[in-house]
Write a protein that holds these residues in place. Sequence first.
Motif, PDB file in Angstrom:
ATOM      1  N   MET A  72       0.899  -1.292  -0.185  1.00 62.01           N
ATOM      2  CA  MET A  72      -0.229  -0.088  -0.201  1.00 62.01           C
ATOM      3  C   MET A  72       0.855   1.522   0.360  1.00 62.01           C
ATOM      4  SD  MET A  72      -3.264  -0.918   2.538  1.00 62.01           S
ATOM      5  CE  MET A  72      -4.063   0.453   2.040  1.00 62.01           C
ATOM      6  N   VAL A  73       2.094   0.892   1.079  1.00 65.59           N
ATOM      7  CA  VAL A  73       2.969   1.986   0.975  1.00 65.59           C
ATOM      8  C   VAL A  73       3.765   2.290  -0.042  1.00 65.59           C
ATOM      9  CG1 VAL A  73       4.913   3.577   1.855  1.00 65.59           C
ATOM     10  CG2 VAL A  73       3.626   2.281   3.096  1.00 65.59           C
ATOM     11  N   TYR A  74       3.556   1.328  -1.075  1.00 65.28           N
ATOM     12  CA  TYR A  74       4.482   1.883  -2.113  1.00 65.28           C
ATOM     13  C   TYR A  74       4.073   2.680  -3.523  1.00 65.28           C
ATOM     14  CZ  TYR A  74       6.602   1.014  -6.677  1.00 65.28           C
ATOM     15  OH  TYR A  74       7.665   0.967  -8.190  1.00 65.28           O
ATOM     16  N   LEU A  75       1.812   1.425  -3.825  1.00 70.46           N
ATOM     17  CA  LEU A  75       1.524   1.995  -4.502  1.00 70.46           C
ATOM     18  C   LEU A  75       0.517   3.621  -3.669  1.00 70.46           C
ATOM     19  CD1 LEU A  75       0.115   0.800  -6.869  1.00 70.46           C
ATOM     20  CD2 LEU A  75       1.154  -1.145  -5.359  1.00 70.46           C
ATOM     21  N   ALA A  76       1.060   4.401  -3.013  1.00 69.49           N
ATOM     22  CA  ALA A  76       0.359   5.034  -2.899  1.00 69.49           C
ATOM     23  C   ALA A  76       1.806   6.264  -2.990  1.00 69.49           C
ATOM     24  CB  ALA A  76       0.239   4.983  -1.297  1.00 69.49           C
ATOM     25  N   THR A  77       2.666   6.700  -2.796  1.00 69.11           N
ATOM     26  CA  THR A  77       3.592   7.303  -3.031  1.00 69.11           C
ATOM     27  C   THR A  77       4.446   6.816  -4.309  1.00 69.11           C
ATOM     28  OG1 THR A  77       5.114   5.197  -1.854  1.00 69.11           O
ATOM     29  CG2 THR A  77       4.114   7.510  -0.250  1.00 69.11           C
TER      30      THR A  77
END
Length: 407
Positions: A222-227
């Motif tokens: 989720m962090v990678y897809l968000a940032t």
Amino acid sequence: MKIKKDEVKLLLLTYLLCMALFTNLAILKDDVDKGALYMGLIVCALITATQILIRKFYPHGDKFLIMFACILAVIGIAVLYRLDTSVAIKQLAWFTGGVIAFIFLVVAIPDVRDFGKYEKIYLIMTIVIMPMALLAHQETYGATNWVTIPGIGGFQPSEFGKITFILYLASALQKYEDKSNIAEDFRQLWKPALVVMYALGCLVLQKDLGSALIFFGIALTMVYLATGKKKYVVICFVLFVIGSVIAYNLFSHVRVRVQVWKNPWKYIDTGGYQIVQGLYAISSGGMFGSGLGQGYPGFIPVNTSDLIFAVICEELGMVFGLGIMIIYFLFFYRGMRAAFRVKDRFSMLNTVGFSAMIACQVLVIIGGVFSVIPLTGITLPLISYGGSSIVTMFFALAILQKISEED
């Protein structure tokens, strides 16, 4: 039109698989086991009711999601019936409850996009749910991850914590904006980072490393897809490695699991017995299996939950096991497909989170069964026995179904 034809074909194949498995179970005994046939018919009826309701009232969503879930549930209930009829009946009850919850949520939730503003509620729920097992002090197979309610039964709080954890991260990360300034980036991400560390810390203290791996995989995705920034992936990995080393040195239970993983045959009389018996079962089944009811699953400890995949491979074969893994992959693919089709960031991040949850759980438990990673006591989604797991999966499925309907 082709999609509808493919859906019908898959539905018919699901019915065929269901009746083939339960008919096989029925004729294993000298007298035909009518209970197996009745159970097969009940499962088919539940699948039919779900399909009729979803297609009639919500014709635009992704129908493959619920069909994949039904296929996996059919396999799980059939294998559980072969192992223990009473457990299979309980699983059927949970499956029925899960289907009802799925339909209720699909009907009750007007639009997932409307729930992105409740960040604080998701945060509070996550903070409350995650340490519940620690307060209960109930140890199961070396881990303190269960809570028992007298007269009702036990459940794993971390299963429900996954839901609130994903909802919180989706709500918090939807507002992320790419900043060149590191300080501004930190101001956007420090709170989600603390929540991730808090959740992982609770799981490590519970010695529930399987769930910790799943939560880590969810957060990382989720962090990678968000940032879209690889540096955060690297930072997450470094912190996770440090945490793993600390857990290894703090808890003897973790050290035992790692030692058994490195050489299970050396510890076959103690902690390695479960893994070794699972590997023996898989190898004895070969490519096509010994046949349903023809294996020796009684030698496999915890065969209704942790090592049910070994039972499947022994009696139905590695080819059948590979087919199950393909269904899980398609499940993940359909979820990620929906994520890249929606425009709303909250919906997109939720879809990514729930899809990652399913994928990580499958990889962790199957990796443990094949001794690729240390074996952890988690369930194989929709197949292993477990009420908490079934309810969680159908909740996630309902969210994915609603998001697939968004324009």
